[in-house]
Scaffold this motif. Structure first.
Motif, mmCIF file in Angstrom:
data_model
loop_
_atom_site.group_PDB
_atom_site.id
_atom_site.type_symbol
_atom_site.label_atom_id
_atom_site.label_comp_id
_atom_site.label_asym_id
_atom_site.label_seq_id
_atom_site.Cartn_x
_atom_site.Cartn_y
_atom_site.Cartn_z
ATOM 1 N N UNK A 97 6.020 3.661 -4.916
ATOM 2 C CA UNK A 97 4.724 3.136 -3.674
ATOM 3 C C UNK A 97 4.258 4.537 -3.802
ATOM 4 N N UNK A 98 3.381 4.836 -5.130
ATOM 5 C CA UNK A 98 2.863 6.397 -5.020
ATOM 6 C C UNK A 98 1.660 6.238 -3.828
ATOM 7 N N UNK A 99 0.561 5.310 -3.997
ATOM 8 C CA UNK A 99 -0.032 5.191 -3.264
ATOM 9 C C UNK A 99 -0.169 5.363 -1.292
ATOM 10 N N UNK A 100 1.264 4.707 -1.424
ATOM 11 C CA UNK A 100 1.790 4.830 0.613
ATOM 12 C C UNK A 100 1.393 6.534 0.330
ATOM 13 N N UNK A 101 2.463 6.912 -0.240
ATOM 14 C CA UNK A 101 3.516 8.386 0.028
ATOM 15 C C UNK A 101 2.077 9.205 -0.229
#
Length: 368
Positions: free
Chosen positions: A189-193
């Motif tokens: 979950x790169x977007x959450x990170x």
């Protein structure tokens, strides 16, 4: 040095009041070949003589944004820019460099003392007393982000001291993987990170990989350009030409040959199967915009530049001829119909790559 204004594009005012030519100069390739973190990470096709001529040509044509990093040739790119800067007024240039991928002998690349030493070295390499933008080059802040708070405070200190003007960080993109070990859930979950780090760092600039082959945001994913606009942040677009893949330069059918220390040796992008898919997928774009490299470069750069007004693109180079082409080919804006054709062709190429398994992913990185 005499400057011209014949590129057909008005300057853009970005975050922090930085006024730049919309086409900036990406200086990764001129760092030459190299390895970092056990992987080839440079370009084997660079020549210092050609690089310096290219930097001069860029400035003569009105470009004023030059982007590099401490790890590009382990300072070699910065030193070349420093040689170039001796012949131009510093106040007419916007300088961006990065910290985070070159550790040296430090415990971690974002160790506070290491960041201070790297900034001092970058300033010395560039022959300047200040940077306009200083980027956190990656999102690895150690186990449990133990170096994150220190890195943020160090950046703030640099700003207070007048050593840097703006802070940047990199944005998420579909095919990015960290070059270090990170938890699987974090990779998923790169977007959450990204949102977590953005809230903590509060950058003024994002470095975003974007081009005609970039997938549209998936379900639940925010459009990064809309996100940046909502937060008053500007974007520097990396790889607008997809490292030459969108320009038709590999259309001969012969896979390119690269020397030791060239990152393309480990990229699925440059395998024969992927090149064949991409070249075939470019045919609708050749038919609409023209088959010449110049026509395809115009298409690719315009596609990114028209994405948002708070954007500048960073076009890399290894020859002065490439610089001149990038800065003089732009012509008139693309129409809405043009943009739709590009999006459709890009999506078809993505689908063909995914179906073949030749995805835009650094396979060695993915296994780390």
């Amino acid at each position: 040095m005499t400057r011209t204004t014949g590129t057909g594009l008005a300057p853009r005012t970005l975050a922090g009041g930085l006024r730049v030519h919309p086409v900036g100069i990406g200086c990764w390739a001129i760092g030459g070949p190299g390895t970092n973190l056990g992987l080839p990470m440079g370009w084997s096709t660079a020549s210092d003589t050609a690089s310096l001529r290219g930097l001069d040509a860029a400035f003569e044509l009105g470009a004023n944004l030059f982007d590099t990093a401490d790890v590009y040739g382990h300072g070699h790119s910065e030193r070349l820019i420093g040689r170039f800067l001796k012949g131009v007024p510093r106040e007419q240039v916007v300088l961006s460099t990065k910290v985070g991928y070159f550790t040296g002998t430090a415990e971690h690349a974002y160790h506070t003392g290491h960041m201070r030493r790297q900034l001092e070295t970058s300033l010395e390499n560039l022959g300047t007393d200040r940077l306009d933008i200083y980027f956190l080059h990656n999102a690895d802040f150690g186990p449990d982000d133990r170096y994150l708070a220190g890195a943020i405070e160090t950046m703030r200190t640099f700003q207070r001291e007048g050593l840097i003007r703006a802070v940047g960080m990199r944005g998420p993109h579909r095919y990015a993987t960290e070059r270090v070990r990170v938890p699987k859930a974090e990779r998923a979950d790169k977007h959450s990170r990204f949102r977590q780090l953005f809230a903590a760092i509060e950058p003024q600039y994002l470095a975003v990989r974007y081009n005609a082959l970039t997938p549209a945001p998936g379900p639940g994913q925010v459009d990064i350009f809309d996100f940046a606009a909502a937060h008053g942040v500007s974007i520097l677009v990396n790889k607008p030409l997809c490292q030459g893949l969108l320009t038709g330069k590999h259309s001969s059918g012969r896979p390119p040959q690269y020397g030791e220390g060239d990152h393309r040796l480990r990229k699925a992008w440059f395998t024969p199967g992927a090149l064949e898919i991409i070249q075939a997928g470019l045919e609708p774009l050749r038919e609409r915009f023209g088959a010449s490299e110049r026509a395809l470069v115009r298409m690719a750069l315009r596609y990114c530049l028209q994405r948002a007004p708070h954007v500048a693109v960073l076009a890399g180079f290894t020859t002065p001829e490439q610089v001149r082409q990038n800065l003089t080919c732009l012509g008139t804006p693309l129409t809405d119909e043009d943009l739709a054709v590009i999006r459709d062709a890009g999506a078809r190429i993505q689908q063909a790559l995914d179906a073949s398994g030749e995805v835009f992913l650094d396979e060695k990185d993915a296994r780390r």
